[in-house]
Motif scaffolding. Sequence first.
Motif, PDB file in Angstrom:
ATOM      1  N   ARG A 225      11.395   9.949  -5.566  1.00 15.84           N
ATOM      2  CA  ARG A 225      11.229  11.220  -5.153  1.00 15.84           C
ATOM      3  C   ARG A 225      10.103  11.724  -5.875  1.00 15.84           C
ATOM      4  NH1 ARG A 225      14.207  15.927  -6.048  1.00 15.84           N
ATOM      5  NH2 ARG A 225      15.806  14.756  -7.128  1.00 15.84           N
ATOM      6  N   SER A 226       9.555  11.057  -6.841  1.00 14.30           N
ATOM      7  CA  SER A 226       8.295  11.662  -7.708  1.00 14.30           C
ATOM      8  C   SER A 226       6.886  11.509  -6.898  1.00 14.30           C
ATOM      9  CB  SER A 226       8.287  11.061  -9.028  1.00 14.30           C
ATOM     10  OG  SER A 226       7.769   9.765  -8.684  1.00 14.30           O
ATOM     11  N   GLY A 227       7.143  10.652  -5.841  1.00 12.06           N
ATOM     12  CA  GLY A 227       6.137  10.614  -5.222  1.00 12.06           C
ATOM     13  C   GLY A 227       5.284   9.171  -5.679  1.00 12.06           C
TER      14      GLY A 227
ATOM     15  N   GLY B 244       0.883  -1.091   0.026  1.00 13.83           N
ATOM     16  CA  GLY B 244       0.052  -0.162   0.076  1.00 13.83           C
ATOM     17  C   GLY B 244       0.760   1.230  -0.012  1.00 13.83           C
ATOM     18  N   ASN B 245       2.042   1.231   0.543  1.00 11.96           N
ATOM     19  CA  ASN B 245       3.252   2.359   0.354  1.00 11.96           C
ATOM     20  C   ASN B 245       4.392   1.765   0.211  1.00 11.96           C
ATOM     21  OD1 ASN B 245       2.577   1.400   2.988  1.00 11.96           O
ATOM     22  ND2 ASN B 245       3.478   3.465   3.637  1.00 11.96           N
TER      23      ASN B 245
ATOM     24  N   ASN C 268       8.189   3.000   1.476  1.00 14.70           N
ATOM     25  CA  ASN C 268       9.111   4.010   2.206  1.00 14.70           C
ATOM     26  C   ASN C 268      10.584   3.604   1.879  1.00 14.70           C
ATOM     27  OD1 ASN C 268       6.861   4.742   3.393  1.00 14.70           O
ATOM     28  ND2 ASN C 268       7.281   3.925   5.229  1.00 14.70           N
TER      29      ASN C 268
ATOM     30  N   PRO D 128       2.244   4.661  -3.606  1.00 18.15           N
ATOM     31  CA  PRO D 128       2.734   5.909  -3.255  1.00 18.15           C
ATOM     32  C   PRO D 128       3.994   5.617  -2.390  1.00 18.15           C
ATOM     33  CG  PRO D 128       0.568   5.034  -2.196  1.00 18.15           C
ATOM     34  CD  PRO D 128       0.975   4.113  -3.161  1.00 18.15           C
ATOM     35  N   THR D 129       4.945   6.778  -2.572  1.00 21.66           N
ATOM     36  CA  THR D 129       6.263   6.705  -1.686  1.00 21.66           C
ATOM     37  C   THR D 129       6.265   7.559  -0.685  1.00 21.66           C
ATOM     38  OG1 THR D 129       7.194   8.164  -3.132  1.00 21.66           O
ATOM     39  CG2 THR D 129       7.497   5.952  -3.720  1.00 21.66           C
ATOM     40  N   GLY D 130       7.162   7.301   0.456  1.00 25.75           N
ATOM     41  CA  GLY D 130       7.173   8.238   1.455  1.00 25.75           C
ATOM     42  C   GLY D 130       8.673   8.121   1.784  1.00 25.75           C
ATOM     43  N   SER D 131       9.385   9.075   2.132  1.00 28.22           N
ATOM     44  CA  SER D 131      10.824   8.988   2.568  1.00 28.22           C
ATOM     45  C   SER D 131      11.224   9.353   4.285  1.00 28.22           C
ATOM     46  CB  SER D 131      11.605  10.073   1.723  1.00 28.22           C
ATOM     47  OG  SER D 131      12.985  10.212   2.334  1.00 28.22           O
TER      48      SER D 131
END
Lengths: 134, 397
Positions: free
Chosen positions: B335-337, B192-193, B195, B347-350
């Motif tokens: 980094r684009s999201g 779902g995500n 990181n 979806p990505t998160g840092s």
Amino acid sequence: MEKKLVLHFPPILVDKPMISTLIRDYDLDFNILKAFVSPEEEGVLVIAFSGTEENLDKAVNELKSKGVTIQLIESDIRMIRDRCTDCSVCVGLCPVGALILDRETYEVIFDAKRCIACGLCIKGCPAKAMVSSI
Amino acid sequence: MKTIGEINERIQKGEAVVVTAEEIIELRKTVSPKKLAKEVDVVTTGTFGPMCSSGVFLNFGHSRRKIKMGGGKVYLNNVPAYTGIAAVDVYVGATAMPDDDPKNTKHPGEFKYGGGYVIEELAAGKEIHLEASSYGTDCYPNKSLKTKITIKDINEATLYNPRNCYQNYNVAVNLSDKTIYTYMGVLKPRMGNANYSSAGQLSPLFKDPYLQTIGFGTRIFLGGGIGYVGWWGTQYNPSVKRQANGAPVSGGATLALIGDLKQMSPKFLQGVSLTGYGTSLMVGAGIPIPILNEEILNWVSISDDELYAPVVDYSYDYPNSTGKTLGSVSYGELRSGKINFMGKEIPTGSLSSYKTAREIAGILKQWIKDGKFLLTAPVFHFPGPDSKYQFKPLKEE
């Protein structure tokens, strides 16, 4: 129109079927986003009502008159800007795009109007910059 | 082509050409590497992410009636410090937590306070409650002590982080059907995500993949002050597989960093807490890369689109050390999201703050331009790919 609210029911009202009466009397649709009973036995309900503006106002007044405390959802989840490190780990978690990473400045922005108070960001934020009063 | 001595002369005259890693990538699009290698003296980097292998050595000074805290117990704001050294020296680690913390008894635990927060509050000059107890000796008769300290009151406060600045890092996903709580953050089920935790093109060790300019004694930006590279970091692995451009495909090199906490700022050392995992410390570090030749110039010019991170499942493969990676994605995509991975848009998160990494590279650039910060040649170089130095798993009986 739609109104997202956080309703706090005092213990005395917790077992009353208030919402079902309300939606019948004022012809409202509803969507429950979160519901729980706190350790103090206060009922907390995060709910979105939709209906005519007039009926929504009447419904809100009726809840107030019966002793339910009402908060608008936007005021319930906050970002403590000083603690936010702009890491963006919340951005991938937020299901409704209320947390956004500005791809120019790389600053994390909280758009409270989109927030549905699911609380994922609160658990997910390492800096504990997302807080709730629920 | 250039020496560090020549670059330092130019820094002292205020003539050095200093740019950040982001700026060199932009310049490289229009200017030849040959010209840039000649004209640019220094490229600055930066990173700001949770780095658990961090902590601070403190020396409190002696109380009138002396106490041997060494071998006893010491608590700072209820957080236990390591006391197995001399009488009034202790080490406070970022992941230490109060003895009465409920931890994961109610999963996922909140981990409200710990060593990372103590370090941040020390750096902020806040008052810290110190409690010590011991067994008493002829020369150290006192058995217990309670007082309040600030960083100004005590003798030394030396940040010493055994492992910072990972060269590359995993992208964490969760293939299982339930949410998991990891040191890589909250991971939603069924990918779902995703990181990640690197500043990518701004991150120091991506810009000097074989550590040709970074070694023992390298002067750096650390936590808002000046620090040094104090050794190679733990879990150091120069034998890692590499891309054609030299960048490691996973982990790779690490650095041990050291510096005076009294110079540092809570803005670049922030206590954090990962739900269900524990506390940590966000550490800000920046390393200047001297552009000695065209090869180094080419390395510092590598952009996020050319740097890749391995994607790892944290529900099974990571906890069970299967060594399996699901694939790799570029830092540009991350980094684009969102990433397109295994037929899914995720979806990505840092966990690492790109904004603060950029700020650190900018501050370091300014220090050098102002002539306040001179570059250093390594006292010695760390083991390279030919050394056969490896990162080994634990041998179990």
